[in-house]
Design a protein around this motif. Structure first.
Motif, short mmCIF file in Angstrom:
data_model
loop_
_atom_site.label_atom_id
_atom_site.label_comp_id
_atom_site.label_asym_id
_atom_site.label_seq_id
_atom_site.Cartn_x
_atom_site.Cartn_y
_atom_site.Cartn_z
N PRO A 86 26.93 46.69 36.40
CA PRO A 86 27.12 46.74 37.87
C PRO A 86 28.56 46.48 38.29
O PRO A 86 29.10 47.18 39.15
CB PRO A 86 26.17 45.65 38.39
N ALA A 87 29.21 45.48 37.65
CA ALA A 87 30.61 45.19 38.02
C ALA A 87 31.51 46.37 37.67
O ALA A 87 32.40 46.73 38.45
CB ALA A 87 31.08 43.93 37.30
N ALA A 88 31.26 46.98 36.50
CA ALA A 88 32.09 48.13 36.08
C ALA A 88 31.93 49.28 37.08
O ALA A 88 32.92 49.90 37.50
CB ALA A 88 31.70 48.57 34.68
N ILE A 89 30.69 49.57 37.48
CA ILE A 89 30.45 50.67 38.43
C ILE A 89 31.09 50.34 39.78
O ILE A 89 31.70 51.21 40.42
CB ILE A 89 28.93 50.94 38.58
N LYS A 99 33.02 47.59 46.72
CA LYS A 99 32.53 46.81 47.89
C LYS A 99 32.16 45.39 47.48
O LYS A 99 31.86 44.55 48.33
CB LYS A 99 31.27 47.47 48.48
N GLY A 100 32.09 45.14 46.18
CA GLY A 100 31.63 43.83 45.71
C GLY A 100 32.72 42.77 45.82
O GLY A 100 33.91 43.09 45.98
N THR A 101 32.30 41.51 45.72
CA THR A 101 33.25 40.39 45.75
C THR A 101 33.19 39.63 44.43
O THR A 101 32.25 39.82 43.64
CB THR A 101 32.91 39.42 46.89
N ARG A 102 34.19 38.76 44.24
CA ARG A 102 34.22 38.00 42.99
C ARG A 102 32.96 37.13 42.86
O ARG A 102 32.30 37.14 41.82
CB ARG A 102 35.46 37.11 42.95
N VAL A 108 21.24 40.43 43.44
CA VAL A 108 22.04 39.24 43.75
C VAL A 108 23.49 39.62 44.05
O VAL A 108 24.10 39.10 45.00
CB VAL A 108 21.95 38.23 42.56
N PHE A 109 24.03 40.55 43.27
CA PHE A 109 25.41 41.02 43.46
C PHE A 109 25.59 41.55 44.89
O PHE A 109 26.54 41.17 45.61
CB PHE A 109 25.68 42.12 42.42
N LEU A 138 27.84 38.26 51.75
CA LEU A 138 28.02 36.96 52.39
C LEU A 138 29.33 36.27 52.03
O LEU A 138 29.64 35.21 52.56
CB LEU A 138 26.85 36.03 52.00
N THR A 139 30.07 36.82 51.10
CA THR A 139 31.26 36.10 50.64
C THR A 139 32.54 36.88 50.94
O THR A 139 32.51 38.04 51.37
CB THR A 139 31.17 35.82 49.12
N LYS A 140 33.66 36.20 50.67
CA LYS A 140 34.99 36.70 51.06
C LYS A 140 35.32 38.03 50.37
O LYS A 140 35.24 38.14 49.14
CB LYS A 140 36.02 35.64 50.67
N LYS A 141 35.70 39.00 51.18
CA LYS A 141 36.00 40.34 50.65
C LYS A 141 37.33 40.34 49.89
O LYS A 141 38.20 39.50 50.11
CB LYS A 141 36.11 41.36 51.80
N ILE A 142 37.48 41.34 49.05
CA ILE A 142 38.74 41.49 48.30
C ILE A 142 39.78 42.14 49.22
O ILE A 142 39.45 43.00 50.05
CB ILE A 142 38.49 42.35 47.05
#
Lengths: 56, 532
Positions: B449-452, B459-462, B508-509, B515-519
């Motif tokens: 999922p992180a790689a994709i 759109k994902g966050t750390r 969960v990702f 809900l968390t800080k964007k990159i």
């Protein structure tokens, strides 16, 4: 759909084994889907993936 | 594999397998020296062969790393045990081929643009922070370590067969030392070139096995008339209530297991090492077309006809040594059992040479997995851990730390394998490691999922990525710890474990990322530029 629901149409659990061209129908189904997957990948590699990538 | 030893020791093959094995090991050492002479001594050269690997090396090293000895023994064994439904496993290979290009090419581009060496470099480079790097490294190590240990054990077993029952430690040590020498001296260049030889042996062995057995049984028509005699259960799909060889499990396996093997650390580093987009595109096509063909038209058919020619005594009982025909102690032996029975009888001396080549191909498959994983582990520990402790280390120091890690890991793996052979404590430890070997793909799958997200969505966050990967890893562990529970067993029969864990990972990702800080958008834009 090769290994998934499609295979249920060919030889579901408890059914009598079918044969196509003298071979188990499920084996022929697997081979057929292998050719479908291979054909899709060959076309994708030629038509989609190559665009603008080979001049690196 | 242990029973393979008994099986082969009952077959008079003379000294031919030993000579073929000796030639093979000498060629490996020669390729190790070749890699050393070509190397430039830099870290990038040691881990990624200067990022210039062409089509032949890239395609074969990806294939050889993908399969361990399980390919030539386990696949026909599964078909012997579960019938034609398990042949659908081969359909995961074209999916993996697609991933080689769609994931691999983006990974290659970012690696070249930003000097990445490990999966942790890229994922931490995008999301930022050391925590996520450690999580990625630990998931990678959980994949790599069991593979190294199990392959070294396989070397010991092959030596028992070739040189005698008390030669286990000699064989495991010899396999480890030969592998260690060429990984140490030549790095990725030697590993990849030995993989070329090992990949060719793997493909030839898989295809040759099927063709040889088909010819020996009188051709295609006669071959399939034997198959038609099989129990109907062997020729139909299985019921999910009773067996995992049902359409739902097979579908999820084909979609997700292939992705897991494609994002494991050693493969990831092969994408960084590829010369160009064209190299990876062509490698993906070769992988997707050639590899499944060798299995579907080769060694898997041996398992199918093997069941018809050498059926178990009672098909309704477990396939233990007592319930199998004389000389066959385990379903995994069926390919070598059939070949050692048919080939020498059909082809005489040539048959003995062919069966020897297939045996060496089994060893080659083990060695190619061990060397790639050892090499990748050296990179992961150096870049993801040592560099954090000593950020001012020189390139030379880092390359030597990687080599030191490879030596220590080989020594520890050899020690565990030796303990497993000689003590009860070691046996238990080795058993646990073998169980983790089967979970390895489910762990490495959590990087998908992180790689994709990095390559396509962004759109994902750390925090989201860390939470997703930790959740996925936890799901794998929970299902392992509660594997005796009937509910868990039923779920595992319906859905591949990797797929199940990735589903939780993605949920969960996505939620945590919302809900968390964007990159920082400028950081995302710089990645978009490197990927374009």
């Amino acid at each position: 759909m090769g290994p998934g629901p499609g295979s249920l149409l060919i030889n579901p659990p408890g059914s009598e084994p079918k044969f196509w061209f003298g071979m188990p129908a499920l084996y022929v189904w697997a081979v057929l889907w292998f050719f479908v997957e291979a054909a899709v990948i060959l076309v994708a590699a030629r038509v989609l993936w190559g665009k603008g990538q080979d001049n690196e | 594999m242990s029973n393979l030893i008994i099986l082969l020791s009952n077959t008079d093959l003379g000294n031919t397998p030993k000579i073929v094995l000796a030639i093979y090991l000498l060629i490996l050492l020669g390729l190790g020296i070749f890699g050393y002479l070509k190397s430039k001594g830099t870290e990038e050269d040691y881990y990624l062969a200067g990022r210039g690997q062409g089509l032949l090396v890239t395609s074969l090293t990806i294939m050889a790393t993908f399969f361990s000895g399980v390919a030539l023994l386990g696949f026909p064994g599964l078909v012997y045990e579960h019938g034609v439904s398990s042949m659908f496993l081969a359909l995961n290979l074209p999916v993996a081929g697609v991933a080689v290009y769609l994931l691999g090419n983006g990974i290659r581009k970012l690696g070249q643009a930003r000097g990445y060496v490990t999966p942790g470099d890229m994922i931490a480079g995008y999301y930022g922070g050391t925590g996520i790097r450690f999580v990625v490294a630990v998931l990678g190590i959980l994949y790599v370590l069991p593979y190294i240990i199990i392959q070294i054990k396989a070397g010991g077993m092959l030596a028992q067969q070739l040189f005698g029952e008390n030669m286990f430690n000699f064989g495991a040590t010899a396999l480890s030392l030969v592998t260690l020498i060429y990984v140490l001296v030549g790095g990725m260049r030697s590993v990849a070139w030995t993989d070329v030889l090992q990949g060719l042996l793997l493909l030839a062995g898989a295809l040759l096995a099927g063709v040889a057995v088909m010819v020996s049984l009188g051709g295609v028509e006669s071959f399939f008339s034997k198959v038609a005699e099989l129990d109907p259960k062997q020729l139909t799909m299985h019921d999910p209530q009773k067996s995992k060889w049902n359409p739902w499990w097979l579908l999820t396996f084909c979609l997700f297991a292939s992705l897991a093997s494609i994002v494991q650390p050693a493969q990831w580093m092969r994408f960084y090492a590829a010369k160009s987009s064209k190299t990876l595109r062509q490698s993906a096509v070769i992988f997707a077309v050639v590899l499944p063909a060798c299995f579907l038209f080769g060694v898997m058919l041996v398992g199918l006809v093997g069941r018809a020619v050498h059926p178990p005594i009672d098909p309704n009982l477990a396939l233990t040594a007592e319930n199998l025909p004389e000389g066959l102690n385990k379903p995994d032996q069926i390919a070598v059992f059939m070949l050692s029975e048919q080939l020498p009888a059909m082809l005489g001396g040539l048959g003995v040479i062919l069966i020897s080549i297939i045996m060496v191909a089994i060893m080659a498959a083990s060695m190619s997995t061990a060397d790639s994983n050892l090499h990748a582990l050296g990179g992961v520990i150096t870049r993801d851990f040592y560099d954090r402790i000593n950020p001012n280390a020189t390139e030379k120091q880092r390359a030597w730390v990687g080599r030191f890690v490879i030596i220590i890991t080989t020594a520890i793996a050899l020690g565990i394998v030796s303990l497993g052979e000689n003590t009860d404590f070691g046996k238990g430890l080795l058993q646990t490691i073998a169980e983790f070997f089967f979970l390895a793909m489910a762990f490495s799958c959590q990087l998908v999922p992180a790689a994709i997200d990095i390559l396509y969505i962004r759109k994902g966050t750390r925090t989201g990525a860390i939470a997703g990967m930790c959740t996925g890893g936890a799901v794998v562990l929970v299902t392992y710890l509660f594997s005796s529970d009937e509910g868990i067993q039923y779920i595992k029969r319906l859905i591949d474990l990797g797929c199940l864990a990735v589903t939780f990972n993605v949920i969960v990702f996505v939620i945590v990322s919302k809900l968390t800080k964007k990159i920082d958008p400028s950081h995302i834009a710089s990645f978009e530029r490197d990927l374009s």
